[in-house]
Structure formats: structure tokens, C-alpha cells
Design a protein around this motif. Structure first.
Motif, mmCIF file in Angstrom:
data_model
loop_
_atom_site.group_PDB
_atom_site.id
_atom_site.type_symbol
_atom_site.label_atom_id
_atom_site.label_comp_id
_atom_site.label_asym_id
_atom_site.label_seq_id
_atom_site.Cartn_x
_atom_site.Cartn_y
_atom_site.Cartn_z
ATOM 1 N N LEU A 201 0.827 -1.203 0.000
ATOM 2 C CA LEU A 201 0.000 0.000 0.000
ATOM 3 C C LEU A 201 0.862 1.254 0.000
ATOM 4 N N ALA A 202 1.922 1.261 0.796
ATOM 5 C CA ALA A 202 2.810 2.424 0.852
ATOM 6 C C ALA A 202 3.511 2.630 -0.487
ATOM 7 N N VAL A 203 3.941 1.550 -1.103
ATOM 8 C CA VAL A 203 4.610 1.656 -2.404
ATOM 9 C C VAL A 203 3.632 2.206 -3.440
ATOM 10 N N ALA A 204 2.406 1.685 -3.441
ATOM 11 C CA ALA A 204 1.410 2.147 -4.401
ATOM 12 C C ALA A 204 1.108 3.630 -4.197
ATOM 13 N N MET A 205 0.993 4.057 -2.952
ATOM 14 C CA MET A 205 0.717 5.455 -2.682
ATOM 15 C C MET A 205 1.877 6.338 -3.127
ATOM 16 N N ALA A 206 3.112 5.898 -2.890
ATOM 17 C CA ALA A 206 4.276 6.682 -3.296
ATOM 18 C C ALA A 206 4.355 6.782 -4.817
ATOM 19 N N LEU A 207 4.038 5.710 -5.518
ATOM 20 C CA LEU A 207 4.072 5.736 -6.976
ATOM 21 C C LEU A 207 3.022 6.676 -7.535
ATOM 22 N N CYS A 208 1.846 6.695 -6.929
ATOM 23 C CA CYS A 208 0.783 7.583 -7.404
ATOM 24 C C CYS A 208 1.136 9.044 -7.184
ATOM 25 N N ALA A 209 1.934 9.325 -6.151
ATOM 26 C CA ALA A 209 2.276 10.705 -5.828
ATOM 27 C C ALA A 209 3.515 11.201 -6.568
ATOM 28 N N THR A 210 4.175 10.309 -7.319
ATOM 29 C CA THR A 210 5.406 10.675 -8.008
ATOM 30 C C THR A 210 5.095 11.544 -9.220
ATOM 31 N N PRO A 211 5.736 12.705 -9.332
ATOM 32 C CA PRO A 211 5.485 13.562 -10.500
ATOM 33 C C PRO A 211 6.074 12.947 -11.766
ATOM 34 N N VAL A 212 5.541 13.355 -12.889
ATOM 35 C CA VAL A 212 6.062 12.906 -14.172
ATOM 36 C C VAL A 212 7.420 13.558 -14.382
ATOM 37 N N LEU A 213 8.400 12.746 -14.768
ATOM 38 C CA LEU A 213 9.766 13.236 -14.930
ATOM 39 C C LEU A 213 10.155 13.231 -16.397
ATOM 40 N N GLY A 214 11.195 13.978 -16.731
ATOM 41 C CA GLY A 214 11.748 13.952 -18.075
ATOM 42 C C GLY A 214 12.310 12.574 -18.382
ATOM 43 N N ALA A 215 12.421 12.254 -19.651
ATOM 44 C CA ALA A 215 12.848 10.917 -20.056
ATOM 45 C C ALA A 215 14.195 10.531 -19.474
ATOM 46 N N SER A 216 15.180 11.404 -19.559
ATOM 47 C CA SER A 216 16.500 11.008 -19.079
ATOM 48 C C SER A 216 16.480 10.783 -17.582
ATOM 49 N N GLU A 217 15.728 11.580 -16.849
ATOM 50 C CA GLU A 217 15.642 11.396 -15.405
ATOM 51 C C GLU A 217 14.955 10.078 -15.066
ATOM 52 N N ARG A 218 13.918 9.719 -15.824
ATOM 53 C CA ARG A 218 13.242 8.441 -15.581
ATOM 54 C C ARG A 218 14.222 7.296 -15.734
ATOM 55 N N TYR A 219 15.043 7.324 -16.788
ATOM 56 C CA TYR A 219 15.941 6.208 -17.043
ATOM 57 C C TYR A 219 17.146 6.213 -16.123
ATOM 58 N N ARG A 220 17.447 7.320 -15.496
ATOM 59 C CA ARG A 220 18.534 7.357 -14.535
ATOM 60 C C ARG A 220 18.127 6.748 -13.206
ATOM 61 N N ARG A 221 16.847 6.813 -12.904
ATOM 62 C CA ARG A 221 16.367 6.340 -11.608
ATOM 63 C C ARG A 221 16.225 4.823 -11.628
ATOM 64 N N LYS A 222 16.813 4.191 -10.636
ATOM 65 C CA LYS A 222 16.770 2.739 -10.540
ATOM 66 C C LYS A 222 15.327 2.273 -10.363
ATOM 67 N N GLY A 223 14.941 1.269 -11.119
ATOM 68 C CA GLY A 223 13.637 0.662 -10.974
ATOM 69 C C GLY A 223 12.498 1.394 -11.664
ATOM 70 N N ALA A 224 12.777 2.418 -12.452
ATOM 71 C CA ALA A 224 11.713 3.169 -13.117
ATOM 72 C C ALA A 224 11.332 2.476 -14.414
ATOM 73 N N GLY A 225 10.090 2.059 -14.506
ATOM 74 C CA GLY A 225 9.609 1.456 -15.735
ATOM 75 C C GLY A 225 10.129 0.051 -15.946
ATOM 76 N N PRO A 226 9.754 -0.563 -17.053
ATOM 77 C CA PRO A 226 10.171 -1.929 -17.336
ATOM 78 C C PRO A 226 11.607 -1.980 -17.835
ATOM 79 N N SER A 227 12.504 -2.501 -17.047
ATOM 80 C CA SER A 227 13.905 -2.731 -17.387
ATOM 81 C C SER A 227 14.594 -1.523 -18.026
ATOM 82 N N PRO A 228 14.733 -0.422 -17.321
ATOM 83 C CA PRO A 228 15.386 0.736 -17.923
ATOM 84 C C PRO A 228 16.829 0.449 -18.315
ATOM 85 N N GLY A 229 17.498 -0.409 -17.545
ATOM 86 C CA GLY A 229 18.875 -0.759 -17.889
ATOM 87 C C GLY A 229 18.973 -1.434 -19.240
#
Length: 98
Positions: free
Chosen positions: A12-40
């Protein structure tokens, strides 16, 4: 993504944190560990595609570091694209990855 420090609240805490996360620029999304399906894997594919076109992104390690970002901007400039350094849909299309 916001750092979650409380463990007991679980999913529940993870889901709430994900819902509250602002939309980020593409490069920032891919820099963040665990963002989206297999960013690496996506970064690694971009690195390999850039290397195949003689743009040096450094090792194909799945990390979007300064050398990879520089190779992306060099490639974008060579294609007449906006030089954002971001992994975005126009870049993926130009590299034949979409």
C-alpha cells in the motif's frame, strides 16, 4: 521516485508513493533505478545502437552516464534532432529501436 522509509506498510505504501510521483523527463526516468520496465535494458540497447553507428557511449552497461548522454546528443545533432540528451521516442525511432 520518493524514497520509502517505512517497511511495515508494504505494498500500500509503495502504491501510494508511486501515485504521488510527478512525471519526470525521459532522461531522469531512465537514470532512476527501478523506473519502468527494465530501464537498464533500454539504455543498453541505446548504447549498442549508438556504438553500431560510431558514436561512443562507453561500455554497454545499461547506465545512462555522461559519456552515453554525450553520444546521444552527438547522434541527435547529426540527425538534425533537438539535442536533449534524453532517451525518448524520437531517439528510439531514429536508432531503429521502435
Amino acid at each position: 521516485m520518493h524514497e520509502i522509509r517505512f517497511v511495515r506498510r508494504g505494498v500500500l505504501a509503495v502504491a501510494m508513493a508511486l501515485c504521488a510521483t510527478p512525471v519526470l523527463g525521459a532522461s531522469e526516468r531512465y537514470r532512476r533505478k527501478g523506473a519502468g520496465p527494465s530501464p537498464g535494458n533500454l539504455v543498453r540497447a541505446v548504447q549498442q545502437a549508438l556504438a553500431n553507428r560510431d558514436f561512443d557511449p562507453g561500455p554497454a552497461d545499461g547506465v545512462l552516464g555522461p559519456q552515453t548522454t554525450r553520444a546521444i546528443t552527438d547522434f541527435q545533432a547529426s540527425q538534425g534532432m533537438a539535442t536533449t540528451g534524453d532517451i525518448d521516442e524520437p531517439l528510439l525511432s531514429a536508432l531503429g529501436l521502435r
